[in-house]
Design an enzyme around this catalytic site. Structure first.
Site, short mmCIF file in Angstrom:
data_model
loop_
_atom_site.label_atom_id
_atom_site.label_comp_id
_atom_site.label_asym_id
_atom_site.label_seq_id
_atom_site.Cartn_x
_atom_site.Cartn_y
_atom_site.Cartn_z
N SER A 143 -39.75 28.31 -92.99
CA SER A 143 -39.30 29.56 -92.36
C SER A 143 -38.34 29.34 -91.18
CB SER A 143 -40.51 30.38 -91.90
OG SER A 143 -41.22 30.82 -93.04
N LYS A 168 -53.34 35.97 -93.50
CA LYS A 168 -52.65 37.24 -93.82
C LYS A 168 -53.58 38.46 -93.78
CE LYS A 168 -49.12 35.19 -96.80
NZ LYS A 168 -48.48 35.26 -98.13
#
Ligand code: NDP
Length: 277
Positions: free
Chosen positions: A19, A68
């Site tokens: 990322s 998450k």
């Protein structure tokens, strides 16, 4: 000198995350300067680490495994994909409210667009019923497919996910039951089997030479699932690198309000992965 706007990805483990590279390449496209770190967060510290990051001026967070679902529970507002999947991979503050979204589905669709694969009135097979399958299901349904069959090693998880979708076009099955399902137009491998070089047990009859096959996992060379498909004459095969870049582009849009091109970033990462292999 003014401080750079700060972004980060939280996960555990996190060393493998691409990322920071992806967001730096996006920022370069627009001439933006920003800081994007990858941070390994201890399991017990997640909620505090999120609060500390934003209190100290952080602008946006990506969240990856295993946090998450905990991230979604922290949010004051969830966008529809995050609410449906009960998981968030993108967090930011809007008017004093912590907002969360799940951008995996948007990323997958953006990659399908690049590949010129259309889902309208097609029969789809989604293999796997874990977080990734759950996260992309609403986006797939929004593309007006004819049917989505979800098949999973633990069949009850596939049946439950299909039931939760609450849509007559979605059917949950065991992998064994796939033998009676005939050929699919698109098969998506959303299992983590490829990570360990394994392949779910799949009957030959589900794939034809005009089927398209997509593995959410990505690697420097074709994954075992892609090899399985190519050995059966499939020409339209892709791994999940474009999805990875696409989900990051959707996060970037939430934070910066600007669209970026994913194609050049996928090419750049593919080159890097080839050099590392
Ligand atoms: P989960 O751990 O939540 O789910 C794993 C799934 O894989 C379950 O359905 C599990 O079945 C199945 N599975 C694991 N091993 C096997 C096997 N040997 N044979 C058959 N089925 C198996 O993982 P995620 O859903 O989060 O991730 C799945 C994959 O998607 C990973 O490879 C991940 O890297 C990738 N991914 C890629 C993204 C991208 O941007 N490209 C984004 C998100 C995920 P069971 O229920 O029976 O255990």
């Amino acid at each position: 000198m003014p401080e750079l706007a700060r972004f980060a990805v939280f996960g555990n483990p996190i060393a493998h995350s691409r990322s920071p590279d992806i967001h730096r390449l996006f920022a370069d496209q627009l001439g933006l300067k920003l800081s994007y770190e990858k941070i390994a967060v201890p399991e017990d510290d997640f909620e505090k680490a999120v609060a500390d990051f934003f209190q100290s001026g952080g602008r946006g967070l990506n969240i990856t495994l295993p946090f998450k679902m905990r991230a979604a529970r922290l949010c004051d507002e969830l966008l529809p994909a995050a609410a449906l999947s009960e998981a968030a991979n993108t967090l930011w503050y809007r008017n004093g409210i912590l907002v969360g979204d799940s951008t995996d589905g948007a990323g997958l669709l953006q990659d399908f667009e690049q590949l010129a694969w259309t889902l309208r009135q097609r029969r789809l097979l989604l293999i796997g019923a874990g977080g990734a399958a759950r996260g992309v299901l609403p986006s797939l349904l929004a593309q007006d497919p004819k049917q989505i069959v979800i098949a999973n090693r633990s069949s009850q998880r596939a049946v439950d996910l299909a039931e939760q979708a609450g849509d007559p076009r979605v059917l949950g099955l065991s992998l064994d039951a796939l033998a009676e399902q005939g050929v699919f137009d698109l098969i998506i491998n959303a299992t983590s089997a490829s990570v360990s070089g394994a392949l779910p047990t799949l009957p030959n009859g589900i794939v034809g030479k005009d089927s398209a096959c997509y593995d959410m996992m990505y690697a420097a060379k074709p994954t075992v699932f892609m090899e399985w498909a190519m050995a059966r004459g499939v020409q339209a095969c892709a791994d999940g690198l474009g999805m990875l870049v696409g989900q990051a582009a959707a996060s970037f849009h939430h934070w910066h309000g600007q669209r970026v091109q994913i194609g050049p970033v996928v090419e750049n990462l593919r080159r890097q992965m080839g050099q590392e292999a």
